[in-house]
Enzyme design. Structure first.
Site, short mmCIF file in Angstrom:
data_model
loop_
_atom_site.label_atom_id
_atom_site.label_comp_id
_atom_site.label_asym_id
_atom_site.label_seq_id
_atom_site.Cartn_x
_atom_site.Cartn_y
_atom_site.Cartn_z
N TYR A 276 -15.75 17.37 -14.83
CA TYR A 276 -16.05 15.87 -14.85
C TYR A 276 -17.13 15.53 -14.08
O TYR A 276 -17.43 16.07 -12.89
CB TYR A 276 -14.95 15.05 -14.65
N ARG B 230 0.78 -1.26 -0.03
CA ARG B 230 0.00 -0.14 -0.23
C ARG B 230 0.92 1.09 0.11
O ARG B 230 0.65 2.20 -0.66
CB ARG B 230 -0.85 -0.18 1.10
N ASP C 23 -6.57 19.08 -13.68
CA ASP C 23 -6.93 17.65 -13.91
C ASP C 23 -6.66 17.58 -15.65
O ASP C 23 -7.22 18.32 -16.56
CB ASP C 23 -8.58 17.30 -13.86
C1 LIG Z 1 -12.75 9.60 -15.98
C2 LIG Z 1 -12.33 10.88 -15.37
C3 LIG Z 1 -12.09 11.24 -14.10
C4 LIG Z 1 -12.37 9.97 -13.18
O1 LIG Z 1 -11.57 9.18 -13.29
P1 LIG Z 1 -12.02 7.47 -13.08
O2 LIG Z 1 -10.77 6.73 -13.26
O3 LIG Z 1 -13.17 7.19 -13.72
O4 LIG Z 1 -12.26 7.32 -11.34
C5 LIG Z 1 -11.72 12.52 -13.62
N1 LIG Z 1 -11.40 13.67 -14.46
C6 LIG Z 1 -11.70 13.30 -15.75
C7 LIG Z 1 -11.56 14.47 -16.66
C8 LIG Z 1 -12.15 12.19 -16.54
O5 LIG Z 1 -12.44 11.77 -17.69
#
Ligand SMILES: *Cc1c(COP(=O)(O)O)cnc(C)c1O
Length: 390
Positions: free
Chosen positions: A107, A55, A179
């Site tokens: 998202y 972990r 992101d």
């Molecule tokens: C898919 C996505 C997420 C979340 O990711 P998961 O792997 O589904 O938990 C977050 N931000 C963006 C822009 C995404 O496309």
């Protein structure tokens, strides 16, 4: 010895293939081994191989983390079990009662986390139009601790000026978190534009083969990277060695795949832009896109995501989708196969109808994740689905 291979200074595609990879000192394996061991023995008190419990740290995961840190130009990375676990983990950097600023259109899962879950933990979010830097500045309160950047936005591909927002964050002592799932470091590197942290859903382009869920947090400084690693260890959000191995395999072809996604994104955007059934196309690569100049400045390409509004609302949109053969009708994005979905009823169903309308997501909005198939096959399939509507 190969293990010592220093990839600093090597070009991006080379680092995709080689960074972090060489972890086998016994057999000189060219591919990183999967180390499934949950625990690692001590040779004596305090004497470890650098690993004690998976972990906390695992050699396969470390290989992926070194690779992604190199690609984003960060000081360190923690690979997590999903994109949402990466996002949840970084929010734990913020103190109690913190306020954060985010865009209107983010998202769907992040929207749900910000609006349903985090308020119970006394974290407040203001959603503003991130294209308007004055709106971002005006949303800053004494308790604001971070600005959340998602560019291009999901699903309408609006851009945020990363450099301008990060400068504003810096002036006010706020963390800037980006992101970077939609573009990947191949097309955009937020840390170089001033961001403190980058998060990813590696489920998407970084793995690229729609066969794993995963996430990552990449930090600009050693200090932040250590804090994030400690949080992910404490929360238990790190990913399994098997998943890390799959993402590391996927990321090796990132440069090739992104170039193909981009080519198809552009081809589809140009095709859709000329169809009478289509009201509007959202793709930053089109000269008509309001943020085209910004896209040219802060990105090194436009990516494989696009959306469009169909005349005739949801009924026409669903009929069009039903007529497609090559595209899978599915959420998610960034895989080698093309996907198509209806944000209002699928990826963005967590938003209220009013919220969707405010963000500009309509009943006729369709989102496409262009895969790496031949452009003419993707266009021909759309062509026959449009023809079948008549
Ligand atoms: C898919 C996505 C997420 C979340 O990711 P998961 O792997 O589904 O938990 C977050 N931000 C963006 C822009 C995404 O496309």
């Amino acid at each position: 010895m190969k293990k010592e291979l220093d990839t600093r200074g090597l070009d991006f595609p080379t680092r995709c293939v080689h960074s972090g990879v060489y972890k086998d000192e016994v057999y000189n394996s060219v591919v990183t081994p999967i180390y499934p061991s949950s625990t690692f023995y001590f040779e004596g008190p305090g004497q470890t191989s650098g690993y004690d419990y998976t972990r906390t740290r695992n050699p396969t995961r470390v290989a992926l983390e070194e690779n992604l840190a190199s690609l984003e130009g960060g000081a360190g990375c923690t690979a997590t079990s999903t994109g949402m676990s990466a996002i949840s983990s970084v929010l734990h950097l913020l103190p109690e009662n913190a306020h954060i600023i985010a865009g209107h259109e983010i998202y769907g899962g992040t929207f749900r986390l910000f609006n349903d879950i985090m308020p119970k933990r006394a974290l407040k979010v203001s959603q503003v139009d991130m294209r308007d830097i004055d709106a971002v500045r005006n949303a800053i309160r004494p308790e604001t601790k971070a600005i959340w950047i998602e560019t291009p936005s999901n699903p309408l591909l609006n851009l945020t000026d990363v450099e301008a927002v990060c400068r504003l964050a810096q002036e006010h002592g706020l963390l800037s978190i980006a992101d970077n799932t939609f573009l990947t470091p191949f097309l955009q590197r937020p840390l170089e534009l001033g961001a403190d942290l980058v998060v990813h859903s590696t489920t998407k382009y970084l793995n690229g083969h729609s066969d794993v869920v995963g996430g990552a947090v990449i930090a600009a400084t050693d200090e932040l990277a250590e804090q994030v690693a400690a949080i992910c260890n404490a929360l238990g959000t790190t990913c399994s060695p098997y998943d890390a191995w799959l993402v590391l395999r996927g990321v090796k072809t990132l440069s090739l795949r992104m170039a193909a996604h981009e080519q198809n994104g552009m081809a589809l955007a140009r095709f859709l832009d000329q169809r009478p059934e289509v009201e509007r196309v959202y793709y930053p690569g089109l000269e008509s896109h309001p943020d085209h100049a910004l896209a040219c400045r802060q990105q090194s390409g436009f990516g494989g995501m696009l959306s469009f509004d169909m005349h005739g609302g949801e009924e026409k949109a669903q009929a069009f989708i039903a007529g497609l053969r090559l595209y899978s009708f599915a959420e998610s994005l960034g895989g080698v196969e093309s996907l198509i979905e209806h944000p209002a009823s699928m990826s963005h169903a967590a938003m209220t109808p009013e919220g969707q309308a405010a963000a500009g997501i309509g009943p006729g909005t369709i989102r496409v994740s262009a895969g790496i198939e031949a452009s003419h096959d993707l266009i021909a399939d759309m062509e026959q689905a449009f023809t079948a509507l008549d």
